[in-house]
Scaffold this motif. Sequence first.
Motif, PDB file in Angstrom:
ATOM      1  N   UNK A   1       0.822  -1.208   0.000  1.00  0.00           N
ATOM      2  CA  UNK A   1       0.000   0.000   0.000  1.00  0.00           C
ATOM      3  C   UNK A   1       0.858   1.261   0.000  1.00  0.00           C
ATOM      4  N   UNK A   2       1.898   1.272   0.815  1.00  0.00           N
ATOM      5  CA  UNK A   2       2.759   2.448   0.890  1.00  0.00           C
ATOM      6  C   UNK A   2       3.535   2.660  -0.410  1.00  0.00           C
ATOM      7  N   UNK A   3       4.000   1.597  -1.001  1.00  0.00           N
ATOM      8  CA  UNK A   3       4.713   1.719  -2.277  1.00  0.00           C
ATOM      9  C   UNK A   3       3.779   2.313  -3.325  1.00  0.00           C
ATOM     10  N   UNK A   4       2.555   1.814  -3.376  1.00  0.00           N
ATOM     11  CA  UNK A   4       1.606   2.285  -4.395  1.00  0.00           C
ATOM     12  C   UNK A   4       1.130   3.705  -4.113  1.00  0.00           C
ATOM     13  N   UNK A   5       1.100   4.118  -2.863  1.00  0.00           N
ATOM     14  CA  UNK A   5       0.718   5.495  -2.533  1.00  0.00           C
ATOM     15  C   UNK A   5       1.765   6.497  -3.003  1.00  0.00           C
ATOM     16  N   UNK A   6       3.018   6.089  -2.960  1.00  0.00           N
ATOM     17  CA  UNK A   6       4.103   7.034  -3.216  1.00  0.00           C
ATOM     18  C   UNK A   6       4.743   6.908  -4.586  1.00  0.00           C
ATOM     19  N   UNK A   7       4.443   5.841  -5.296  1.00  0.00           N
ATOM     20  CA  UNK A   7       5.071   5.655  -6.603  1.00  0.00           C
ATOM     21  C   UNK A   7       4.055   5.101  -7.598  1.00  0.00           C
ATOM     22  N   UNK A   8       4.149   5.515  -8.845  1.00  0.00           N
ATOM     23  CA  UNK A   8       3.195   5.039  -9.862  1.00  0.00           C
ATOM     24  C   UNK A   8       3.576   3.650 -10.379  1.00  0.00           C
ATOM     25  N   UNK A   9       3.281   2.614  -9.600  1.00  0.00           N
ATOM     26  CA  UNK A   9       3.612   1.242  -9.989  1.00  0.00           C
ATOM     27  C   UNK A   9       2.353   0.379  -9.946  1.00  0.00           C
TER      28      UNK A   9
ATOM     29  N   UNK B   1       0.148  -3.143  -9.145  1.00  0.00           N
ATOM     30  CA  UNK B   1       0.058  -4.024  -7.976  1.00  0.00           C
ATOM     31  C   UNK B   1       1.139  -5.102  -8.043  1.00  0.00           C
ATOM     32  N   UNK B   2       1.349  -5.630  -9.236  1.00  0.00           N
ATOM     33  CA  UNK B   2       2.351  -6.689  -9.418  1.00  0.00           C
ATOM     34  C   UNK B   2       3.756  -6.170  -9.082  1.00  0.00           C
ATOM     35  N   UNK B   3       4.088  -4.967  -9.558  1.00  0.00           N
ATOM     36  CA  UNK B   3       5.406  -4.387  -9.276  1.00  0.00           C
ATOM     37  C   UNK B   3       5.552  -4.089  -7.784  1.00  0.00           C
ATOM     38  N   UNK B   4       4.503  -3.553  -7.163  1.00  0.00           N
ATOM     39  CA  UNK B   4       4.548  -3.274  -5.727  1.00  0.00           C
ATOM     40  C   UNK B   4       4.766  -4.565  -4.945  1.00  0.00           C
ATOM     41  N   UNK B   5       4.082  -5.627  -5.339  1.00  0.00           N
ATOM     42  CA  UNK B   5       4.238  -6.918  -4.647  1.00  0.00           C
ATOM     43  C   UNK B   5       5.662  -7.439  -4.792  1.00  0.00           C
ATOM     44  N   UNK B   6       6.219  -7.343  -6.010  1.00  0.00           N
ATOM     45  CA  UNK B   6       7.587  -7.819  -6.247  1.00  0.00           C
ATOM     46  C   UNK B   6       8.579  -7.029  -5.388  1.00  0.00           C
ATOM     47  N   UNK B   7       8.381  -5.729  -5.291  1.00  0.00           N
ATOM     48  CA  UNK B   7       9.274  -4.908  -4.480  1.00  0.00           C
ATOM     49  C   UNK B   7       9.127  -5.230  -2.993  1.00  0.00           C
ATOM     50  N   UNK B   8       7.900  -5.476  -2.563  1.00  0.00           N
ATOM     51  CA  UNK B   8       7.663  -5.849  -1.166  1.00  0.00           C
ATOM     52  C   UNK B   8       8.367  -7.157  -0.828  1.00  0.00           C
ATOM     53  N   UNK B   9       8.217  -8.137  -1.694  1.00  0.00           N
ATOM     54  CA  UNK B   9       8.865  -9.434  -1.469  1.00  0.00           C
ATOM     55  C   UNK B   9      10.384  -9.257  -1.407  1.00  0.00           C
ATOM     56  N   UNK B  10      10.928  -8.427  -2.301  1.00  0.00           N
ATOM     57  CA  UNK B  10      12.374  -8.179  -2.304  1.00  0.00           C
ATOM     58  C   UNK B  10      12.813  -7.487  -1.013  1.00  0.00           C
ATOM     59  N   UNK B  11      12.045  -6.495  -0.570  1.00  0.00           N
ATOM     60  CA  UNK B  11      12.389  -5.794   0.680  1.00  0.00           C
ATOM     61  C   UNK B  11      12.355  -6.734   1.882  1.00  0.00           C
ATOM     62  N   UNK B  12      11.305  -7.521   1.966  1.00  0.00           N
ATOM     63  CA  UNK B  12      11.201  -8.458   3.082  1.00  0.00           C
ATOM     64  C   UNK B  12      12.322  -9.497   3.012  1.00  0.00           C
ATOM     65  N   UNK B  13      12.673  -9.915   1.802  1.00  0.00           N
ATOM     66  CA  UNK B  13      13.792 -10.857   1.636  1.00  0.00           C
ATOM     67  C   UNK B  13      15.095 -10.279   2.126  1.00  0.00           C
ATOM     68  N   UNK B  14      15.333  -8.993   1.838  1.00  0.00           N
ATOM     69  CA  UNK B  14      16.566  -8.330   2.289  1.00  0.00           C
ATOM     70  C   UNK B  14      16.631  -8.281   3.820  1.00  0.00           C
ATOM     71  N   UNK B  15      15.458  -8.273   4.467  1.00  0.00           N
ATOM     72  CA  UNK B  15      15.421  -8.235   5.928  1.00  0.00           C
ATOM     73  C   UNK B  15      15.422  -9.630   6.517  1.00  0.00           C
ATOM     74  N   UNK B  16      15.413 -10.648   5.662  1.00  0.00           N
ATOM     75  CA  UNK B  16      15.427 -12.021   6.156  1.00  0.00           C
ATOM     76  C   UNK B  16      14.072 -12.509   6.604  1.00  0.00           C
TER      77      UNK B  16
END
Length: 138
Positions: free
Chosen positions: A112-120, A122-137
């Motif tokens: 939700x936050x990614x989509x509020x702040x950037x024109x992406x 749902x699929x791109x936002x989900x991919x970025x979320x998964x990548x961010x969570x992966x970076x945090x383990x």
Amino acid sequence: MGADALLKLHHLHLELPNGTALLEDVSLTVRRGDALGVVGESGSGKSLTAMSVMGLLPGLKASGSIRFEGRELLGLKDRQWRRLRGAGMAMIFQDPMTAFLPVRSIGAQIDEQIRLHEPVSRREARARTVALLGRMGV
């Protein structure tokens, strides 16, 4: 303000609609690459100062100046704040219990936050979320 100043508060005053002062004459400068620690007693205005910088105190009267990357922030409209938050600045709140809603998945809240702040999409936002969570383990 020097070219290397990232954030500059100059004589910031914050008050309630009835005129009660909450902050008086706060001035500080944070240069690129620097870190600033703000210390004080409970109720001394640390959080109010930070929330003022983020534009998170609607209904309060602010005067003075808050400049971020040379741009005056006081007086920005809601849409301008939304573009700036997340893309140019962010805040990590002290209490993790109030930062996320326990009834929604963390992934949905980050999406939700990614989509509020950037024109992406749902699929791109989900991919970025998964990548961010992966970076945090996670």
